[in-house]
Motif scaffolding. Structure first.
Motif, PDB file in Angstrom:
ATOM      1  N   LEU A  74       0.811  -1.216   0.000  1.00  7.04           N
ATOM      2  CA  LEU A  74       0.000   0.000   0.000  1.00  7.04           C
ATOM      3  C   LEU A  74       0.849   1.273   0.000  1.00  7.04           C
ATOM      4  N   GLU A  75       2.184   1.112   0.128  1.00  6.97           N
ATOM      5  CA  GLU A  75       3.047   2.290   0.098  1.00  6.97           C
ATOM      6  C   GLU A  75       3.045   2.952  -1.280  1.00  6.97           C
ATOM      7  N   ILE A  76       2.659   2.181  -2.313  1.00  4.10           N
ATOM      8  CA  ILE A  76       2.653   2.757  -3.663  1.00  4.10           C
ATOM      9  C   ILE A  76       1.453   3.667  -3.873  1.00  4.10           C
ATOM     10  N   LEU A  77       0.466   3.617  -2.958  1.00  2.00           N
ATOM     11  CA  LEU A  77      -0.741   4.419  -3.115  1.00  2.00           C
ATOM     12  C   LEU A  77      -0.527   5.825  -2.583  1.00  2.00           C
ATOM     13  N   ASP A  78       0.291   6.579  -3.289  1.00  2.00           N
ATOM     14  CA  ASP A  78       0.609   7.943  -2.887  1.00  2.00           C
ATOM     15  C   ASP A  78       0.597   8.811  -4.143  1.00  2.00           C
ATOM     16  N   LEU A  79      -0.355   9.738  -4.224  1.00  2.00           N
ATOM     17  CA  LEU A  79      -0.479  10.587  -5.410  1.00  2.00           C
ATOM     18  C   LEU A  79       0.820  11.306  -5.745  1.00  2.00           C
ATOM     19  N   ASP A  80       1.563  11.704  -4.726  1.00  2.00           N
ATOM     20  CA  ASP A  80       2.788  12.470  -4.949  1.00  2.00           C
ATOM     21  C   ASP A  80       3.920  11.631  -5.530  1.00  2.00           C
ATOM     22  N   LYS A  81       3.769  10.286  -5.489  1.00  2.00           N
ATOM     23  CA  LYS A  81       4.851   9.414  -5.948  1.00  2.00           C
ATOM     24  C   LYS A  81       4.522   8.693  -7.259  1.00  2.00           C
ATOM     25  N   LEU A  82       3.417   9.085  -7.906  1.00  2.00           N
ATOM     26  CA  LEU A  82       3.007   8.401  -9.132  1.00  2.00           C
ATOM     27  C   LEU A  82       3.603   9.017 -10.392  1.00  2.00           C
ATOM     28  N   GLY A  83       4.316  10.145 -10.244  1.00  2.00           N
ATOM     29  CA  GLY A  83       4.989  10.733 -11.397  1.00  2.00           C
ATOM     30  C   GLY A  83       4.189  11.803 -12.117  1.00  2.00           C
ATOM     31  N   PHE A  84       3.121  12.326 -11.490  1.00  2.00           N
ATOM     32  CA  PHE A  84       2.345  13.388 -12.121  1.00  2.00           C
ATOM     33  C   PHE A  84       3.181  14.658 -12.260  1.00  2.00           C
ATOM     34  N   GLU A  85       3.005  15.354 -13.374  1.00  2.00           N
ATOM     35  CA  GLU A  85       3.636  16.656 -13.578  1.00  2.00           C
ATOM     36  C   GLU A  85       3.064  17.629 -12.533  1.00  2.00           C
ATOM     37  N   PRO A  86       3.891  18.460 -11.864  1.00  2.00           N
ATOM     38  CA  PRO A  86       3.448  19.258 -10.710  1.00  2.00           C
ATOM     39  C   PRO A  86       2.181  20.081 -10.938  1.00  2.00           C
ATOM     40  N   HIS A  87       2.101  20.786 -12.081  1.00  2.00           N
ATOM     41  CA  HIS A  87       0.933  21.621 -12.341  1.00  2.00           C
ATOM     42  C   HIS A  87      -0.326  20.760 -12.483  1.00  2.00           C
ATOM     43  N   ALA A  88      -0.194  19.615 -13.203  1.00  2.00           N
ATOM     44  CA  ALA A  88      -1.332  18.715 -13.391  1.00  2.00           C
ATOM     45  C   ALA A  88      -1.753  18.090 -12.065  1.00  2.00           C
ATOM     46  N   LEU A  89      -0.773  17.751 -11.218  1.00  2.00           N
ATOM     47  CA  LEU A  89      -1.079  17.154  -9.915  1.00  2.00           C
ATOM     48  C   LEU A  89      -1.859  18.135  -9.045  1.00  2.00           C
ATOM     49  N   ALA A  90      -1.467  19.406  -9.061  1.00  2.00           N
ATOM     50  CA  ALA A  90      -2.159  20.413  -8.257  1.00  2.00           C
ATOM     51  C   ALA A  90      -3.615  20.558  -8.698  1.00  2.00           C
ATOM     52  N   ARG A  91      -3.837  20.525 -10.022  1.00  2.00           N
ATOM     53  CA  ARG A  91      -5.204  20.642 -10.544  1.00  2.00           C
ATOM     54  C   ARG A  91      -6.029  19.412 -10.181  1.00  2.00           C
ATOM     55  N   LEU A  92      -5.400  18.227 -10.225  1.00  2.00           N
ATOM     56  CA  LEU A  92      -6.118  17.000  -9.882  1.00  2.00           C
ATOM     57  C   LEU A  92      -6.498  16.998  -8.406  1.00  2.00           C
ATOM     58  N   LYS A  93      -5.559  17.371  -7.533  1.00  2.00           N
ATOM     59  CA  LYS A  93      -5.845  17.401  -6.095  1.00  2.00           C
ATOM     60  C   LYS A  93      -6.984  18.370  -5.778  1.00  2.00           C
ATOM     61  N   GLU A  94      -6.983  19.493  -6.478  1.00  2.00           N
ATOM     62  CA  GLU A  94      -8.043  20.487  -6.267  1.00  2.00           C
ATOM     63  C   GLU A  94      -9.414  19.905  -6.611  1.00  2.00           C
ATOM     64  N   ASN A  95      -9.494  19.157  -7.715  1.00  2.00           N
ATOM     65  CA  ASN A  95     -10.770  18.586  -8.145  1.00  2.00           C
ATOM     66  C   ASN A  95     -11.188  17.385  -7.300  1.00  2.00           C
ATOM     67  N   CYS A  96     -10.200  16.682  -6.707  1.00  2.00           N
ATOM     68  CA  CYS A  96     -10.515  15.541  -5.832  1.00  2.00           C
ATOM     69  C   CYS A  96     -11.293  15.979  -4.589  1.00  2.00           C
ATOM     70  N   GLN A  97     -11.110  17.214  -4.193  1.00  2.00           N
ATOM     71  CA  GLN A  97     -11.729  17.702  -2.961  1.00  2.00           C
ATOM     72  C   GLN A  97     -13.170  18.171  -3.180  1.00  2.00           C
ATOM     73  N   ARG A  98     -13.644  18.118  -4.416  1.00  2.00           N
ATOM     74  CA  ARG A  98     -15.010  18.544  -4.681  1.00  2.00           C
ATOM     75  C   ARG A  98     -16.001  17.533  -4.096  1.00  2.00           C
ATOM     76  N   PRO A  99     -17.162  17.992  -3.626  1.00  2.00           N
ATOM     77  CA  PRO A  99     -18.093  17.088  -2.924  1.00  2.00           C
ATOM     78  C   PRO A  99     -18.783  16.088  -3.827  1.00  2.00           C
ATOM     79  N   HIS A 100     -18.930  16.413  -5.114  1.00  2.00           N
ATOM     80  CA  HIS A 100     -19.597  15.463  -6.017  1.00  2.00           C
ATOM     81  C   HIS A 100     -19.059  15.648  -7.433  1.00  2.00           C
TER      82      HIS A 100
END
Length: 571
Positions: A295-321
């Protein structure tokens, strides 16, 4: 000026290598099937490889070489990856500075020559060689991966008194089959196959019957590698052993079977295996999927996302629906991405339920449903029940049919955050696929918030990688300076060492493109715009494509340009 085709016909008739009738037959076949005339002549056996090489040499003014007597430098040969060399029947034979000479079976294969130039950053000179000589040289100079341990076990089996019993396997009764599968050499052999697969960090093991032999192959870092070939007589007993380990019906040979088992490796690590047995014309083929429970591999920051794209994805993950989709082929890491998102948003005050076939990651605190279609527990049936459990977040392992997609969209519209995966090649292509599955554009624009398209690209081995300076022309082709203006054009190529099992690669990292459904993208969806139009607008708004992300990974020294070309298409 006379064309190459006319010149080829002229030489063939002049040297009486073909009769006018056979030449006409080949021309008619070419009109029907397409392709080069030279390949058609070989296919119809009108000329042999030796004759064709000489004719091509004269008509194209390209020299012929006999690879069987030519001494090759292993370091030069491996300037091109094995998979590329085999696919295009091309092999490097000599290098002087930035000049590389390659032998080809088809000197008119412009795609092979252009890609060889891009992959090596060198000027390419071509010579002609017979296809069988090229393939033979590839087999000689690239590691075949044979293991001494298996050779020793096979020697023990050949000396065993039960060899005749093994050969008569298919005609045995159930008790005899069980006895055969419990034979010590067979147990040792299957254990060795499993242990070596785990040690090589393989994701799959294939035990395949051929006409006269049986082969064992591993999928390591997404690439299938042949490990060994064994006597066909061993096939039945090996399959029977796997069936016993998986609690499958050892007497059933006509229908596919699915099972699971758990093994303990030499490092005292528990590893789960998912088993599928498929009847083929040559016998039963066994596929073992190795399930990594780390389960250590389940880390968004370690999957290789480009920084700007990762920030946008994290922002959308926090949406309620809303609906977040991961798309890509089998084995591209979609499930890992979805579970990493779950782990990122998981808090004690959220009711999270997953429905999968099968459950691959068992995570504490999550309610996980395993699909059992044989008793009616399908994706649609499970989702209808889950919606009555008042969930906050729902993970659907895979959308396989319109009913499942319809429920997922409606769940996203009624106040749930839904995560799921879809088998498409690009993020913008997922929109087209959803419309094709019967979802109206206005529902897509209202429910979907982000689509992640991804692949897993092999990481170059840090211990044995070789650096080189990319030519300006190749850098322009890959738009290196546009993506990384300050890059010095120093890249790496794979070499091979014991640490990476002579492959030159070790491990994988994700390459992604993340489509965020902005207001402009939603307008295009409502207008039923094409995939290309959606992609272009998304790029204008900051989306990097998978090819661009892969090039950036190569610029960072994580992978090679060979992998970029192999895994991504040009934008």
């Amino acid at each position: 000026m006379i064309s190459f085709k006319e010149r080829l016909k002229e030489i063939l008739l002049r040297d009486r290598l073909v009769s006018p009738e056979n030449l006409q037959r080949a021309l008619e076949e070419q009109r029907k099937t397409g392709g080069e005339l030279s390949r058609v002549l070989l296919k119809l056996k009108v000329v042999n490889e030796e004759q064709l090489c000489l004719v091509l040499s004269e008509s194209l003014d390209v020299p012929v070489i006999n690879l069987a007597t030519f001494k090759l430098d292993p370091e030069v040969v491996k300037l091109l990856p094995k998979e590329f060399a085999q696919k295009h029947q091309i092999i490097p034979i000599s290098r002087i500075g930035d000049q590389l000479t390659v032998a080809l079976a088809d000197p008119l294969d412009v795609f092979a020559i252009d890609n060889a130039k891009a992959l090596t950053g060198m000027f390419i000179h071509k010579v002609i060689a017979r296809p069988k000589d090229i393939l033979s040289a590839i087999d000689r100079f690239y590691d075949a991966g044979h293991t001494d341990a298996m050779a020793e076990i096979l020697k023990d089996i050949k000396e065993s008194e039960d060899l005749e019993l093994i050969k008569s396997g298919p005609n045995l009764q159930n008790k005899e089959i069980e006895k055969l599968s419990e034979d010590a050499p067979i147990i040792t052999l299957i254990n060795t196959i499993i242990q070596q697969a785990v040690q090589a960090k393989a994701s799959d093991v294939f035990i395949e019957p051929l006409e006269t032999t049986m082969r064992v192959r591993y999928r390591v870092d997404g690439m299938i590698r042949e490990i060994d070939r064994m006597p066909k007589a061993l096939h039945f007993s090996l399959v029977s052993r796997v069936k016993v380990m998986s609690n499958l019906d050892i007497a059933e040979h006509r229908l596919p079977q699915d099972g699971r088992f758990r093994a303990i490796t030499s490092q005292d690590r528990e590893v789960d295996f998912r088993v599928n047995v498929l009847p083929t014309a040559m016998g039963e083929k066994v596929a073992l999927r190795i399930l990594d429970k780390n389960l250590e591999i389940l880390d968004l920051d370690k999957l290789g996302f480009e920084p700007h794209a990762l920030a946008r994805l994290k922002e959308n993950c926090q949406r309620p629906h809303g609906l977040i989709m991961a798309c890509g082929p089998t084995g591209s890491g979609k499930t890992t991405t979805l579970y990493s998102i779950l782990k990122y948003i998981d808090t004690p005050d959220k009711n999270i339920i997953t429905v999968e076939d099968p459950v691959e990651f068992q995570v504490k605190g999550l309610n996980q449903v395993n699909i059992r279609a044989e008793v009616g527990l399908t994706f649609p049936a499970s989702l209808r029940a889950i919606l009555r459990q008042d969930p906050d977040v729902i993970l659907i392992g895979e959308v396989r049919d319109p009913d499942t997609l319809d429920i997922a969209v409606k769940a996203a519209l009624t106040g749930h955050l839904v995560l799921t995966s879809l088998h498409t090649t690009t993020s913008a292509g997922s929109i087209t696929r959803m419309i094709n599955m019967g979802i109206e554009p206005f529902l897509i624009s209202s429910s979907v918030i982000a689509i992640v398209a991804q692949r897993l690209i092999r990481k170059v081995c840090a211990k044995c990688r070789e650096s080189y300076h990319m030519a300006d022309s190749a850098a322009a082709q890959f738009k290196v300076k546009e993506l990384a203006p300050d890059h010095d054009l120093i890249f790496y190529r794979a070499k091979g060492c014991p640490k990476c099992f002579s492959s030159g690669y070790q491990g994988r990292v994700g390459i992604t493109e993340i489509l965020i459904l902005t207001s402009k993208v939603k307008e295009l969806i409502l207008m039923r715009a094409s995939e290309l139009d959606i992609k272009n607008v998304a790029r204008q708004q900051g989306m990097k494509t998978m090819r661009e992300d892969a090039v950036l990974k190569a610029c960072a020294g994580l992978t090679t340009m060979e992998e970029v070309v192999r895994l991504t298409a040009m934008d």
